[in-house]
Scaffold this motif. Structure first.
Motif, short mmCIF file in Angstrom:
data_model
loop_
_atom_site.label_atom_id
_atom_site.label_comp_id
_atom_site.label_asym_id
_atom_site.label_seq_id
_atom_site.Cartn_x
_atom_site.Cartn_y
_atom_site.Cartn_z
N GLY A 13 40.75 49.82 30.92
CA GLY A 13 41.38 48.93 29.93
C GLY A 13 40.55 48.91 28.67
N ALA A 14 40.72 47.83 27.88
CA ALA A 14 39.84 47.64 26.71
C ALA A 14 38.58 46.95 27.24
N SER A 15 37.84 47.68 28.07
CA SER A 15 36.76 47.05 28.84
C SER A 15 35.55 46.70 27.99
N GLY A 16 35.53 47.18 26.74
CA GLY A 16 34.46 46.76 25.84
C GLY A 16 34.62 45.32 25.39
N TYR A 17 35.83 44.75 25.63
CA TYR A 17 36.13 43.41 25.09
C TYR A 17 36.49 42.37 26.16
N LEU A 18 37.01 42.83 27.28
CA LEU A 18 37.45 41.94 28.36
C LEU A 18 37.02 42.55 29.68
N PRO A 19 36.86 41.74 30.75
CA PRO A 19 36.40 42.30 32.02
C PRO A 19 37.21 43.51 32.47
N GLU A 20 36.49 44.55 32.90
CA GLU A 20 37.12 45.81 33.30
C GLU A 20 38.19 45.58 34.36
N HIS A 21 39.29 46.26 34.19
CA HIS A 21 40.41 46.23 35.14
C HIS A 21 41.08 44.87 35.30
N SER A 22 40.82 43.95 34.37
CA SER A 22 41.66 42.74 34.34
C SER A 22 42.98 43.15 33.68
N LEU A 23 44.06 42.46 34.04
CA LEU A 23 45.33 42.76 33.37
C LEU A 23 45.23 42.46 31.88
N ARG A 111 29.10 42.12 25.70
CA ARG A 111 30.55 42.11 26.00
C ARG A 111 31.01 40.71 26.41
N PHE A 112 32.20 40.59 26.96
CA PHE A 112 32.78 39.29 27.30
C PHE A 112 31.81 38.50 28.20
N PRO A 113 31.59 37.22 27.88
CA PRO A 113 30.59 36.45 28.64
C PRO A 113 30.96 36.32 30.12
N LEU A 114 29.91 36.33 30.95
CA LEU A 114 30.11 36.27 32.40
C LEU A 114 30.82 35.00 32.85
N ASP A 115 30.55 33.88 32.16
CA ASP A 115 30.99 32.58 32.67
C ASP A 115 32.24 32.06 31.96
N GLN A 116 32.93 32.92 31.24
CA GLN A 116 34.11 32.46 30.50
C GLN A 116 35.38 33.10 31.05
N GLY A 117 36.50 32.44 30.79
CA GLY A 117 37.79 33.01 31.14
C GLY A 117 38.12 32.85 32.61
N SER A 118 39.28 33.34 32.97
CA SER A 118 39.77 33.22 34.34
C SER A 118 40.61 34.46 34.64
N PHE A 119 40.08 35.34 35.46
CA PHE A 119 40.71 36.64 35.67
C PHE A 119 40.86 36.92 37.17
N ARG A 120 41.86 37.70 37.53
CA ARG A 120 42.13 38.06 38.94
C ARG A 120 42.22 39.57 39.10
N LEU A 121 41.97 40.04 40.31
CA LEU A 121 42.13 41.47 40.59
C LEU A 121 43.61 41.82 40.73
N PRO A 122 44.10 42.81 40.00
CA PRO A 122 45.50 43.21 40.15
C PRO A 122 45.70 44.27 41.23
N THR A 123 46.89 44.27 41.83
CA THR A 123 47.27 45.42 42.64
C THR A 123 47.71 46.53 41.69
#
Ligand code: G3P
Ligand code: CA
Length: 317
Positions: A13-23, A111-123
Motif C-alpha cells: 500500500g502507501a506504506s510510507g504513510y499508513l501501516p503496511e497492508h491496512s485497507l 512513519r505513522f505513529p505506533l500508538d495512533q489510529g485503529s486498523f484491522r487485518l484484511p482478508t
C-alpha cells in the motif's frame, strides 16, 4: 500488460504513510495513482488468505497482548495458529520491534505513529473488494500484485496457499484478468506449478542466497543468462532486489547487467523497494534513485512505499 510506460506498484500500500497492508494504506495508494497495489498473503488456521507480510503476527499487531500464551516455542505468534475470528480481533499497527531496553520501537520512526489510529487485518477478498470498488467509483483500473508467502512452509504445516489464493481470485472475478493481476513468489517451484493452472502473469522474485528464504533456491543462478532463460519458460518477469539492478560506483549509481539481460529474454523487471527513509548506498535522494532505475537501468516497474513520489517522478519525465 496494456499500461504504457513503467508501472508504479504500491508496496504493501502507501506504506510510507499508513501501516503496511491496512485497507487505509491501499485506499491512499489508489488515490495516489498507483497502477498496482501489492498484497502479501498468508493463511489463517481455517485456511483463509489474509493480507500480511510475515507468517508471524507479532511485528505488526497486538497479538502478544491479546493472546498471551499462544506463541510457539520460538516465542513467535504465527498467523496459521489463529482462526479468522481471532485474527479479526487484532489491531494492526506500524511495523515495530523490541529494542535492547525491552521497549517497543517503530521500525521506520518517521512513519505513522505506533500508538495512533485503529486498523484491522484484511482478508484477501476484502482487499480485492475495496480495490474493485475504488476502481468503479474513481473510474480507474488499478491492479492486484499478489505475493504467495512461504508456500513451502505452508505446505509443511499442511496448507496449500496457491490453491487458496487462486480460489479467492476466482470468487472475486479476478482469476483471468491478465491485465489487472500479477502473481509473485520467491519459490520457483510454486511458480512453475502455477503456470499449469493460471493464465495470470507470474513474477519470479529474486533474493540473496544468504537470506534464508525457504528451500534451497539459488538466486545467483537465476541472474545468469541460463537462469533467466529458464525463468522465461514459466514467468513474465522478475522482481529483483534494487542492489541487483544498480551498483554504486564513483560515477554514481550504475546499472548491473541484470535488467538488459532479462529484457533479452523477454522478461519484465520490477525491482523492490523504494523507501525514501532507507535509500540504498550511493543514492542521495529519491529523485536520484528513480533516475538511475528508470533512465539508466530501464526497469519496467517499481515497488515503492511512496507511490505518490514515484508517480510524480514518472509524470514529470
Ligand atoms: O514482493 C516484492 C517485495 O515486496 C519482496 O520483498 O519482503 O517486501 O515482500 P518483501
Ligand atoms: Ca512482497
Amino acid at each position: 500488460m496494456s499500461k504504457s510506460g513503467p508501472i508504479v506498484i504500491a508496496h504493501r500500500g502507501a506504506s510510507g504513510y499508513l501501516p503496511e497492508h491496512s485497507l487505509e494504506s491501499k485506499a491512499m495508494a489508489h488515490a495516489m495513482g498507483a497502477d498496482f497495489l501489492e498484497q502479501d498473503v498468508v493463511l489463517t488456521s481455517d485456511g483463509v488468505p489474509i493480507v500480511l507480510h510475515d507468517i508471524h503476527l507479532d511485528s505488526t499487531t497486538n497479538v502478544a497482548r491479546l493472546f498471551p500464551g499462544r506463541a510457539r516455542e520460538d516465542g513467535r505468534y504465527y498467523a496459521l495458529d489463529f482462526n479468522l475470528q481471532e485474527i479479526k480481533a487484532l489491531s494492526l499497527h506500524e511495523r515495530s520491534f523490541t529494542n535492547d531496553s525491552g521497549e517497543e520501537q517503530a521500525f521506520y520512526p518517521r512513519r505513522f505513529p505506533l500508538d495512533q489510529g485503529s486498523f484491522r487485518l484484511p482478508t484477501l477478498k476484502e482487499e480485492i473488494s475495496l480495490i474493485h470498488g475504488l476502481n468503479l467509483s474513481r473510474e480507474k483500473k488499478a491492479g492486484l500484485y499478489v505475493e504467495l508467502k512461504s508456500p513451502l512452509w505452508h505446505q509443511q504445516q499442511g496448507y496449500d496457499i496457491a490453491t487458496a489464493v487462486l480460489g479467492a481470485l476466482a470468487e472475486t472475478g479476478y482469476a483471468t484478468k491478465v491485465d489487472q493481476v500479477f502473481l509473485q513468489c520467491f519459490n520457483d517451484q510454486t511458480l512453475i506449478a502455477l503456470r499449469e493452472v493460471t493464465p495470470l502473469p507470474l513474477i519470479q522474485l529474486i533474493g540473496e542466497n544468504d537470506w534464508g528464504e525457504e528451500g534451497e533456491i539459488d538466486y545467483e543462478a537465476m541472474q545468469t543468462a541460463a537462469g533467466l532463460a529458464r525463468i522465461a519458460n514459466y514467468a513474465q518477469g522478475i522482481g529483483p532486489w534494487i542492489p541487483q539492478v544498480l551498483t554504486h560506483r564513483d560515477s554514481g549509481l550504475e546499472p548491473t547487467p541484470l535488467t538488459a539481460l532479462a529484457h533479452e529474454h523477454g522478461l519484465q523487471v520490477h525491482p523492490y523497494t523504494l523507501r525514501i527513509d532507507e535509500l540504498p548506498e550511493g543514492a542521495e535522494n529519491a529523485a536520484e534513485l528513480h533516475q538511475a532505475l528508470f533512465e539508466k537501468a530501464g526497469v519496467d516497474g517499481l515497488f515503492t512505499d511512496f507511490p505518490d513520489i514515484t508517480r510524480r517522478y514518472l509524470q514529470a519525465r
